[in-house]
Design a protein around this motif. Structure first.
Motif, short mmCIF file in Angstrom:
data_model
loop_
_atom_site.label_atom_id
_atom_site.label_comp_id
_atom_site.label_asym_id
_atom_site.label_seq_id
_atom_site.Cartn_x
_atom_site.Cartn_y
_atom_site.Cartn_z
N LYS A 69 0.84 -1.20 0.00
CA LYS A 69 0.00 0.00 0.00
C LYS A 69 0.87 1.25 0.00
N ASN A 70 0.52 2.19 -0.85
CA ASN A 70 1.16 3.50 -0.85
C ASN A 70 0.38 4.34 0.15
N LYS A 71 0.97 4.58 1.31
CA LYS A 71 0.27 5.29 2.39
C LYS A 71 -0.08 6.72 2.00
N LYS A 72 0.74 7.33 1.18
CA LYS A 72 0.53 8.72 0.79
C LYS A 72 -0.67 8.86 -0.15
N GLU A 73 -0.77 7.93 -1.11
CA GLU A 73 -1.82 8.00 -2.11
C GLU A 73 -3.03 7.12 -1.78
N GLY A 74 -2.86 6.19 -0.85
CA GLY A 74 -3.95 5.30 -0.48
C GLY A 74 -4.16 4.14 -1.46
N ALA A 75 -3.36 4.08 -2.51
CA ALA A 75 -3.49 3.01 -3.50
C ALA A 75 -2.76 1.76 -3.04
N SER A 76 -3.25 0.62 -3.50
CA SER A 76 -2.65 -0.65 -3.13
C SER A 76 -2.36 -1.46 -4.39
N LEU A 77 -1.22 -2.14 -4.39
CA LEU A 77 -0.86 -3.05 -5.48
C LEU A 77 -0.61 -4.43 -4.90
N LYS A 78 -1.00 -5.44 -5.64
CA LYS A 78 -0.75 -6.82 -5.22
C LYS A 78 0.41 -7.34 -6.06
N TYR A 79 1.51 -7.67 -5.41
CA TYR A 79 2.68 -8.21 -6.08
C TYR A 79 2.65 -9.73 -6.01
N THR A 80 3.02 -10.37 -7.10
CA THR A 80 3.09 -11.82 -7.16
C THR A 80 4.55 -12.24 -7.07
N LEU A 81 4.81 -13.26 -6.30
CA LEU A 81 6.14 -13.85 -6.20
C LEU A 81 6.03 -15.31 -6.58
#
Length: 123
Positions: free
Chosen positions: A97-109
């Protein structure tokens, strides 16, 4: 004296091997290390934590970064909150989560050669 030297050499080697294997044994550690490298624009360093198929995407990000060196850093670690991984076999996902922008990305490993690697590609 000779036995002490052999024991010290053995223990040193064991310590080095255990440290290097830990770095890619946990998805959260891997994504953290990967994003830290990206935050410093260390794209070669980030490749160590990425899948083989991610190389092209990292090269594109690096090229874009060179074209706009003063552009905003999307990988500023101070603004990122890394969630706990969800592991299913040889695949894991981690929410970042980008705390500044509130956006979240899901990373795959994915596991490659027994180590977790970030799948930083079009998937």
């Amino acid at each position: 004296m000779n036995k002490l030297f052999i024991a010290a050499t053995f223990l040193s080697t064991l310590f080095i091997l255990s440290c290097s294997s830990k770095s890619n044994s946990d998805p959260k550690t891997v994504i953290t290390d990967f994003l830290t490298k990206l935050s410093k624009k260390d794209f070669k360093g980030a490749q160590k934590f990425a899948t083989e198929s991610s190389k092209t995407m990292l090269e594109m990000v690096e090229s874009t970064s060179k074209l706009s060196p003063d552009s905003k850093n999307d990988y500023d670690m101070a603004n990122l909150e890394i969630g706990n991984p969800t592991i299913a076999g040889d695949k894991a996902t981690v929410d970042v989560k980008n705390k500044k922008e509130g956006a979240s990305l899901k990373y795959t490993l994915k596991k490659e050669k027994g180590e977790w690697k970030v799948a930083f590609d079009k998937e």
